[in-house]
Design a protein around this motif. Structure first.
Motif, PDB file in Angstrom:
ATOM      1  N   GLU A  95      26.517   8.166   5.367  1.00 54.04           N
ATOM      2  CA  GLU A  95      26.849   8.553   3.877  1.00 54.04           C
ATOM      3  C   GLU A  95      28.178   7.901   3.677  1.00 54.04           C
ATOM      4  OE1 GLU A  95      25.918  11.247   1.619  1.00 54.04           O
ATOM      5  OE2 GLU A  95      24.057  10.529   2.914  1.00 54.04           O
ATOM      6  N   PHE A  96      29.137   7.735   4.523  1.00 55.45           N
ATOM      7  CA  PHE A  96      30.412   6.977   4.194  1.00 55.45           C
ATOM      8  C   PHE A  96      30.416   5.643   3.670  1.00 55.45           C
ATOM      9  CE2 PHE A  96      34.179   4.843   6.315  1.00 55.45           C
ATOM     10  CZ  PHE A  96      34.947   5.198   5.281  1.00 55.45           C
ATOM     11  N   ALA A  97      29.241   4.866   4.386  1.00 55.47           N
ATOM     12  CA  ALA A  97      28.920   3.407   4.123  1.00 55.47           C
ATOM     13  C   ALA A  97      28.283   3.396   2.562  1.00 55.47           C
ATOM     14  CB  ALA A  97      28.192   2.957   5.266  1.00 55.47           C
ATOM     15  N   GLY A  98      27.485   4.401   2.495  1.00 54.21           N
ATOM     16  CA  GLY A  98      26.977   4.637   1.088  1.00 54.21           C
ATOM     17  C   GLY A  98      27.877   4.711   0.106  1.00 54.21           C
ATOM     18  N   GLU A  99      28.697   5.729   0.194  1.00 50.52           N
ATOM     19  CA  GLU A  99      29.890   6.005  -0.641  1.00 50.52           C
ATOM     20  C   GLU A  99      30.699   4.651  -1.175  1.00 50.52           C
ATOM     21  OE1 GLU A  99      30.857   8.677  -3.027  1.00 50.52           O
ATOM     22  OE2 GLU A  99      29.755   9.232  -1.450  1.00 50.52           O
ATOM     23  N   LEU A 100      31.165   3.757   0.201  1.00 55.16           N
ATOM     24  CA  LEU A 100      31.804   2.674  -0.186  1.00 55.16           C
ATOM     25  C   LEU A 100      30.946   1.728  -1.027  1.00 55.16           C
ATOM     26  CD1 LEU A 100      33.488   2.151   3.170  1.00 55.16           C
ATOM     27  CD2 LEU A 100      34.645   2.611   1.228  1.00 55.16           C
ATOM     28  N   LEU A 101      29.640   1.486  -0.639  1.00 57.32           N
ATOM     29  CA  LEU A 101      28.808   0.714  -1.311  1.00 57.32           C
ATOM     30  C   LEU A 101      28.892   1.001  -2.829  1.00 57.32           C
ATOM     31  CD1 LEU A 101      26.068  -0.213   1.151  1.00 57.32           C
ATOM     32  CD2 LEU A 101      27.738  -1.863   0.122  1.00 57.32           C
ATOM     33  N   HIS A 102      28.789   2.315  -3.141  1.00 57.92           N
ATOM     34  CA  HIS A 102      28.445   2.936  -4.682  1.00 57.92           C
ATOM     35  C   HIS A 102      29.995   2.521  -5.455  1.00 57.92           C
ATOM     36  CE1 HIS A 102      24.749   4.639  -4.919  1.00 57.92           C
ATOM     37  NE2 HIS A 102      24.952   5.256  -3.840  1.00 57.92           N
ATOM     38  N   GLN A 103      31.196   2.701  -4.633  1.00 56.92           N
ATOM     39  CA  GLN A 103      32.383   2.363  -5.077  1.00 56.92           C
ATOM     40  C   GLN A 103      32.621   0.972  -5.361  1.00 56.92           C
ATOM     41  OE1 GLN A 103      36.133   4.026  -3.484  1.00 56.92           O
ATOM     42  NE2 GLN A 103      34.981   6.188  -3.007  1.00 56.92           N
TER      43      GLN A 103
ATOM     44  N   VAL B 122       0.910  -1.183   0.003  1.00 55.52           N
ATOM     45  CA  VAL B 122       0.212   0.045  -0.032  1.00 55.52           C
ATOM     46  C   VAL B 122       0.893   1.232   0.097  1.00 55.52           C
ATOM     47  CG1 VAL B 122      -1.759   1.305   1.269  1.00 55.52           C
ATOM     48  CG2 VAL B 122      -1.600  -1.225   1.422  1.00 55.52           C
ATOM     49  N   VAL B 123       1.642   1.254   0.894  1.00 54.06           N
ATOM     50  CA  VAL B 123       2.663   2.562   1.188  1.00 54.06           C
ATOM     51  C   VAL B 123       3.926   1.976   1.352  1.00 54.06           C
ATOM     52  CG1 VAL B 123       3.226   4.650   2.323  1.00 54.06           C
ATOM     53  CG2 VAL B 123       0.832   3.825   2.278  1.00 54.06           C
ATOM     54  N   ARG B 124       4.906   2.408   0.277  1.00 56.42           N
ATOM     55  CA  ARG B 124       6.530   2.158   0.601  1.00 56.42           C
ATOM     56  C   ARG B 124       7.059   3.389   1.051  1.00 56.42           C
ATOM     57  NH1 ARG B 124       9.586  -1.862  -1.314  1.00 56.42           N
ATOM     58  NH2 ARG B 124       8.031  -2.728  -2.811  1.00 56.42           N
ATOM     59  N   VAL B 125       7.804   3.392   2.055  1.00 53.64           N
ATOM     60  CA  VAL B 125       8.628   4.341   2.332  1.00 53.64           C
ATOM     61  C   VAL B 125       9.942   4.143   1.657  1.00 53.64           C
ATOM     62  CG1 VAL B 125       9.735   6.078   4.093  1.00 53.64           C
ATOM     63  CG2 VAL B 125       7.298   5.022   4.328  1.00 53.64           C
ATOM     64  N   VAL B 126      10.575   4.792   0.568  1.00 49.38           N
ATOM     65  CA  VAL B 126      11.712   4.854  -0.120  1.00 49.38           C
ATOM     66  C   VAL B 126      12.988   5.376   0.970  1.00 49.38           C
ATOM     67  CG1 VAL B 126      13.340   5.090  -2.059  1.00 49.38           C
ATOM     68  CG2 VAL B 126      10.686   4.707  -2.162  1.00 49.38           C
ATOM     69  N   PRO B 127      13.735   4.536   1.303  1.00 47.74           N
ATOM     70  CA  PRO B 127      15.051   5.238   2.219  1.00 47.74           C
ATOM     71  C   PRO B 127      15.877   6.137   1.403  1.00 47.74           C
ATOM     72  CG  PRO B 127      15.136   2.788   2.212  1.00 47.74           C
ATOM     73  CD  PRO B 127      14.029   2.991   1.237  1.00 47.74           C
ATOM     74  N   ARG B 128      15.951   7.374   2.332  1.00 49.47           N
ATOM     75  CA  ARG B 128      17.031   8.346   1.633  1.00 49.47           C
ATOM     76  C   ARG B 128      18.149   7.713   1.116  1.00 49.47           C
ATOM     77  NH1 ARG B 128      20.261  11.154   5.350  1.00 49.47           N
ATOM     78  NH2 ARG B 128      19.180   9.926   7.089  1.00 49.47           N
ATOM     79  N   PRO B 129      18.637   8.127   0.107  1.00 48.69           N
ATOM     80  CA  PRO B 129      19.877   7.454  -0.381  1.00 48.69           C
ATOM     81  C   PRO B 129      21.089   7.906   0.425  1.00 48.69           C
ATOM     82  CG  PRO B 129      19.175   9.305  -1.665  1.00 48.69           C
ATOM     83  CD  PRO B 129      18.073   9.092  -0.776  1.00 48.69           C
ATOM     84  N   ALA B 130      22.062   6.939   0.369  1.00 51.12           N
ATOM     85  CA  ALA B 130      23.069   7.176   1.534  1.00 51.12           C
ATOM     86  C   ALA B 130      24.397   7.262   0.341  1.00 51.12           C
ATOM     87  CB  ALA B 130      23.363   6.062   2.479  1.00 51.12           C
TER      88      ALA B 130
END
Ligand code: ADP
Ligand code: MG
Lengths: 402, 253
Positions: B129-137, A369-377
């Motif tokens: 942020e740092f972890a996300g960066e590593l995963l992208h790399q 129904v509702v999916r919350v898409v996590p903030r990209p990291a």
């Protein structure tokens, strides 16, 4: 999996959703003591106390993966610390909460040291022993001057007395808390104070929730889950296993003592016969946590509400005439209220269809129904990933809502 | 002085001698290959450095400090990270959270600060942020919110590398990172390891059975058999060593 609505984490829509959820919770909590019957308020108080204990247990069992069947002893520690300090030393009940927390925290840390060397069923047995020993310790003649022995600390003149709160009194007169004709606390004496106890239980539940939420959403909380998932890997990542388990046990025990104190205040008496102070209490906390969803913040909350609802609804069912028509053939055989039996069946069924409890079911199906898409990291570089010559992953971006 | 000095390390499990007086050095900035047949004691060597196994005798000096004096959880803080041969991930956590735990030794927020919310969310965001960066790399960016459980072995092997890098190590131990990969992927991984070494200024100890890759990227190779060192030197020297050839002819690679 398609969902009807997708909302970005941290977007305005997400905040509206969260505020809406919070508003519903606040509305229910306000509605119960103002519009609800005395029976409902008492049940809600019971649910709040049980959920606090189950949330505390969840920290060590659900998140850290260390089984404990001994939490009734921590709960009882809170009840007795409050009972003794108020009745024997005439403390204000308010001040007994931090003492109960600290006392149980220390006991919890002490239990954690042997516990960090043993695992699984052995840890279950050691904590089981703790639960079994605790009521007997209270009856121990050498401690009788403190604990009151077998009868405990009775309800009476010198006993636990909520007038010790003093907040309702000024110069011997009851203070009036009425707001626009609504009296949130009741008259603060005896049976009239039912809403007052409700608010104490609610306050404790909120504190326990906030403490656990703070822990599990942080580096410390991730280290607990790491210990649960893979101890060796956790240690290699730099997690001090002994210290982490000690803190987790200590905080869990300390938090579990708080609803114990609430019980002492509410009953105005403590005794080793109170069911939640015995092994039954441990099992109740455990069942509530498992049915609601171990290792989730809302699991124990949902579990406790359901538990109290079922046991209340079926409380009179020892008498066959009280059972609603269609259900009578199913429960007519039981000469005691079948609440715990019904809960046992729920538990068995859930273990098969939803081992992660009701919250697990929610997490599985709500994204439809509702999916919350996590903030990209981190930043996704549009060029090839720096350390990978050629990306072989052909998966599509997909978010999991927490 | 060498970065790591393994000095006469022995490990016994009951009657089994897993390491038998092993000694070798690794210089700063090197990629050192550690080869040997299955059961030679390579993983045991890693577990000694990680303080998972207690050696029966000997010591391991890292930057002049004996690692055997440090507790297992103190190793990461010294700048040593590793990956595991048979994966040691946190299956219920997302890839992102796995890497965030990898940064545990870099963080400061303990229980008290977490409860009181002192600097907890700031640290959380920075780690995230740092972890996300590593995963992208490492090419895992699109998968970062998936739980680790159930993903392909090769993907999880790469996740282990990302998680190890999150500790900002100066010394990285990799235990068979290429297992489960196709031939093309193995070559690619070799390039990745060199790139990681250069970008993060690492010294690498690499256990691997894919000879072309180990020999291609290592500055130095140590060969083991039955818990002992049988050869040490440049890839060319080790490949030409008779005992190494004998050890490998005796096994099916
Ligand atoms: N925990 C353990 N208990 C008993 N024997 C072990 C243990 N770990 C390793 N060994 C033994 O030590 C020897 C070396 O194993 P290992 O270090 O895993 O070899 P490699 O990684 O080179 O294949 C093997 O004979 C293995 O069976
Ligand atoms: Mg191995």
């Amino acid at each position: 999996m398609k969902s009807l609505v997708t909302i970005k984490e941290g977007s305005i829509g997400h905040w509206v959703l969260r505020l809406l959820a919070a508003a519903i919770v606040v509305a229910i909590m306000l509605w119960i003591p103002t519009k609800g019957s005395n029976g409902l308020v008492t049940s809600a108080t019971e649910a709040l106390t049980l959920m606090s204990a189950a949330m505390a247990l969840n920290l060590i069992l659900g998140y850290t993966g260390q089984i404990s069947i001994g939490h009734s002893a921590f709960y009882g520690t809170g009840a007795y610390v409050t009972g003794i300090l108020v009745s024997k030393y005439e403390w204000s009940p308010w001040l007994t909460f931090p003492v109960a927390f600290l006392f149980a925290f220390v006991v919890g840390v002490l239990v954690s040291f042997p516990a960090s060397r043993i695992k699984g069923v052995y840890l279950a047995l050691v904590t089981l022993a703790l639960a079994l020993v605790f009521p007997n310790l209270l009856r121990w003649p050498k401690l009788e001057s403190l604990t009151g022995g077998g009868p405990g600390i009775p309800n009476g003149d010198s006993a636990l007395d909520t007038t010790g709160f003093n907040i309702g009194r000024r110069d011997g007169q009851m203070r009036n808390f009425e707001i626009f004709g609504w009296d949130p606390f009741g008259d603060l004496r005896g049976q009239g104070a039912i809403p007052f106890y409700y608010w104490i239980a609610a306050g404790i539940a909120v504190i326990v929730y906030l403490v656990i939420r703070g822990v599990v959403k942080s580096r410390a909380g991730r280290s607990l889950i790491a210990v649960r998932d893979n101890e060796t890997a956790a240690a290699v990542m730099g997690v001090n296993l002994v210290a982490t388990k000690a803190f987790a046990f200590g905080i869990s025990a300390g938090l579990c003592a708080l609803p114990g104190s609430v019980t002492a205040i509410r009953l105005g008496a403590v005794s080793p016969d109170i069911a939640t102070l015995t092994i039954l209490g441990s099992l109740t906390f455990l069942i509530i946590m498992v049915i609601g969803g171990a290792g989730s913040l809302w699991g124990p909350i949902i579990g406790a509400a359901l538990y109290v609802f079922v046991t209340d609804r079926t409380g009179g069912w020892a008498d066959d005439e009280a059972i609603p028509g269609v259900l009578r053939p199913f429960f007519g055989w039981s000469k005691i209220p079948p609440g715990s039996g019904i809960f046992a069946v729920i538990l068995i069924v859930l273990m098969f269809v939803a081992p992660r409890g009701l919250v697990g079911v929610w997490k599985q199906y709500s994204p439809r129904v509702v999916r919350v898409v996590p903030r990209p990291a981190g930043v996704a570089h549009d060029a090839k990933p720096a350390l990978v010559a050629d990306t072989t992953t052909n998966s599509t971006p997909e978010g999991e809502s927490e | 002085m060498s970065l790591l000095q393994v000095q006469d390390v022995s490990v016994r499990f009951g009657g089994i001698v897993a390491l038998d007086g092993l000694s070798f050095d690794i210089e700063d900035g090197q990629i050192c290959g550690l080869i040997g047949p299955i059961g030679a004691g390579k993983t045991t060597m890693f577990n000694v450095v990680s303080r998972i196994y207690q050696p029966t005798s000997g010591q391991v000096m890292f930057r002049g400090q004996n690692l055997i004096d440090a507790p297992a959880h103190g190793i990461a803080r010294l700048g040593i990270a590793r990956t595991f041969q048979n994966l040691a991930l946190f299956p219920t956590m997302s890839l992102l959270e796995n890497v965030m735990v990898g940064a545990h030794s870099q963080g400061k927020v303990g229980f008290a600060r977490a409860v009181l919310r002192i600097g907890a969310s700031k640290e959380n965001n920075a780690t995230r942020e740092f972890a996300g960066e590593l995963l992208h790399q490492l090419g895992l960016g699109p998968l970062m919110f998936r739980p680790a459980m159930g993903l392909p072995f090769g993907t999880l092997k790469r996740l282990e590398i990302a998680r190890a890098l999150a500790a900002r190590p100066t010394f990285l131990l990799m235990d068979e990172p290429a297992s489960g990969l196709t031939h093309g992927e193995v070559d690619e991984l070799g390039d990745t390891i060199v790139a990681i070494r250069d970008q993060f200024d690492l010294t690498v100890l690499l256990v691997e059975h894919h000879m072309s890759m180990v020999m291609g990227i290592s500055d130095k190779v140590v060969a083991m058999e039955f818990g002992r060192k049988i050869a040490e030197g440049t890839p060319a020297q080790v490949q030409a060593d008779e005992r190494v050839i004998a050890a490998y002819l005796g096994t099916t690679e």
